[in-house]
Scaffold this motif. Structure first.
Motif, PDB file in Angstrom:
ATOM      1  N   ILE A   1     -21.037   7.525   4.754  1.00  0.00           N
ATOM      2  CA  ILE A   1     -19.989   6.425   4.713  1.00  0.00           C
ATOM      3  C   ILE A   1     -19.170   6.617   3.617  1.00  0.00           C
ATOM      4  N   HIS A   2     -19.621   6.808   2.464  1.00  0.00           N
ATOM      5  CA  HIS A   2     -18.904   6.630   1.123  1.00  0.00           C
ATOM      6  C   HIS A   2     -18.280   8.483   1.068  1.00  0.00           C
ATOM      7  N   ILE A   3     -18.902   9.177   1.512  1.00  0.00           N
ATOM      8  CA  ILE A   3     -18.037  10.463   1.361  1.00  0.00           C
ATOM      9  C   ILE A   3     -16.663  10.606   2.339  1.00  0.00           C
ATOM     10  N   PHE A   4     -17.053  10.079   3.687  1.00  0.00           N
ATOM     11  CA  PHE A   4     -16.201  10.333   4.667  1.00  0.00           C
ATOM     12  C   PHE A   4     -15.296   9.235   5.114  1.00  0.00           C
ATOM     13  N   PHE A   5     -15.885   7.835   4.783  1.00  0.00           N
ATOM     14  CA  PHE A   5     -15.006   6.576   5.148  1.00  0.00           C
ATOM     15  C   PHE A   5     -14.465   5.782   4.174  1.00  0.00           C
ATOM     16  N   LEU A   6     -15.377   5.221   3.548  1.00  0.00           N
ATOM     17  CA  LEU A   6     -14.925   4.090   2.615  1.00  0.00           C
ATOM     18  C   LEU A   6     -15.705   4.326   1.284  1.00  0.00           C
ATOM     19  N   GLN A   7     -15.076   3.864   0.115  1.00  0.00           N
ATOM     20  CA  GLN A   7     -15.908   3.998  -1.193  1.00  0.00           C
ATOM     21  C   GLN A   7     -15.440   2.663  -1.954  1.00  0.00           C
TER      22      GLN A   7
ATOM     23  N   ASP B   1      -7.975   9.939   5.176  1.00  0.00           N
ATOM     24  CA  ASP B   1      -6.914  10.668   4.984  1.00  0.00           C
ATOM     25  C   ASP B   1      -7.146  12.011   4.055  1.00  0.00           C
ATOM     26  N   HIS B   2      -7.860  11.648   3.113  1.00  0.00           N
ATOM     27  CA  HIS B   2      -8.552  12.771   2.360  1.00  0.00           C
ATOM     28  C   HIS B   2      -9.137  13.931   2.963  1.00  0.00           C
ATOM     29  N   ILE B   3     -10.142  13.493   3.906  1.00  0.00           N
ATOM     30  CA  ILE B   3     -10.741  14.469   4.660  1.00  0.00           C
ATOM     31  C   ILE B   3     -10.012  15.408   5.475  1.00  0.00           C
ATOM     32  N   PHE B   4      -8.873  14.632   6.197  1.00  0.00           N
ATOM     33  CA  PHE B   4      -7.803  15.577   6.972  1.00  0.00           C
ATOM     34  C   PHE B   4      -6.539  15.893   6.192  1.00  0.00           C
TER      35      PHE B   4
ATOM     36  N   HIS C   1      -6.479  17.003  -3.687  1.00  0.00           N
ATOM     37  CA  HIS C   1      -6.906  16.153  -4.776  1.00  0.00           C
ATOM     38  C   HIS C   1      -6.669  14.640  -4.957  1.00  0.00           C
ATOM     39  N   ILE C   2      -6.018  14.302  -3.610  1.00  0.00           N
ATOM     40  CA  ILE C   2      -5.967  12.916  -3.205  1.00  0.00           C
ATOM     41  C   ILE C   2      -7.193  12.502  -2.485  1.00  0.00           C
ATOM     42  N   LEU C   3      -8.051  11.716  -3.327  1.00  0.00           N
ATOM     43  CA  LEU C   3      -9.542  11.490  -2.928  1.00  0.00           C
ATOM     44  C   LEU C   3      -9.499  10.273  -1.870  1.00  0.00           C
ATOM     45  N   GLY C   4      -8.521   9.411  -1.942  1.00  0.00           N
ATOM     46  CA  GLY C   4      -8.539   8.202  -1.113  1.00  0.00           C
ATOM     47  C   GLY C   4      -7.343   7.444  -1.326  1.00  0.00           C
ATOM     48  N   LYS C   5      -7.142   6.641  -0.643  1.00  0.00           N
ATOM     49  CA  LYS C   5      -6.050   5.565  -0.566  1.00  0.00           C
ATOM     50  C   LYS C   5      -6.580   4.185  -0.791  1.00  0.00           C
ATOM     51  N   VAL C   6      -6.176   3.394  -1.799  1.00  0.00           N
ATOM     52  CA  VAL C   6      -6.607   2.018  -1.938  1.00  0.00           C
ATOM     53  C   VAL C   6      -6.327   1.109  -0.845  1.00  0.00           C
ATOM     54  N   ILE C   7      -7.344   0.601  -0.121  1.00  0.00           N
ATOM     55  CA  ILE C   7      -6.864  -0.442   0.868  1.00  0.00           C
ATOM     56  C   ILE C   7      -7.028  -2.043   0.724  1.00  0.00           C
ATOM     57  N   TRP C   8      -7.932  -2.218  -0.562  1.00  0.00           N
ATOM     58  CA  TRP C   8      -8.087  -3.400  -1.003  1.00  0.00           C
ATOM     59  C   TRP C   8      -8.450  -3.493  -2.437  1.00  0.00           C
TER      60      TRP C   8
END
Length: 188
Positions: free
Chosen positions: A26-32, A57-60, A181-188
């Protein structure tokens, strides 16, 4: 009796290992979950606040939108591998308990420019493709930074800045950030 105790221990260990494996996926591919360290995103985000980061979005390698708050690996010349994605959540967990364990190369910033954009910095403002950006989210006061000429964001990269423009190390200093290098998007 001894067999029952051994079996009980085995079942507990098995359940714990499965739960940890699911949590890591979950933390590697979805939410962290993560935590803000520093003042570069004031007034939007403050030191010590907790965030939830979407990793899909980071994964893709999807390009984020203008204004998205993202988590980046600031080592823009470093070749990231899948191993980096697997190890970073572990550092993140440990940093929840001791902030000294937090990695210094993972930053939270806002996307200002995308591939092909022409950015300029003068008159206390950021200009994208010849137009001054309306940025109600930045810290009050004019930006001290100015630069001769324009920066053209290369293909496959974004330009990121902190909202606290006069107290942020960002793409103005490290350069455009590659999409991997974009590791993820802040959603909350």
């Amino acid at each position: 009796m001894l067999n029952a105790i051994i079996r009980e221990i085995y079942e507990w260990l098995y359940s714990i290992v499965i739960a940890l494996a699911i949590a890591m996926v979950i933390h590697i591919f979805f939410l962290q979950p993560t935590r803000v360290s520093g003042e570069s995103m004031v007034p939007t985000l403050h030191n010590g606040e907790y965030l939830v980061v979407e990793k899909w979005d980071h994964i893709f390698r999807n390009e984020p939108n203008y204004g998205d708050i993202v988590i980046i690996d600031s080592r823009v010349l470093y070749d990231r591998t899948w191993l980096d994605d697997a190890v970073e959540p572990l550092h993140n967990y440990l940093a929840f308990f001791d902030s000294k364990l937090q990695t210094k190369n993972v930053w939270v910033k806002r996307v200002i420019g995308k591939s092909g954009d022409r950015l300029a910095f003068h008159d206390g403002k950021v200009w994208r493709n010849g137009e001054a950006l309306d940025e109600p989210y930045i810290n009050k006061g004019e930006m001290d930074y100015s630069r001769q000429g324009e920066v053209i964001v290369p293909e496959g990269c974004v330009f990121c800045m902190g909202d606290n423009r006069n107290h942020s190390t960002d793409s103005r200093f490290i350069g455009p950030v590659p999409l991997d290098h974009i590791l993820g998007k802040v959603i909350w």
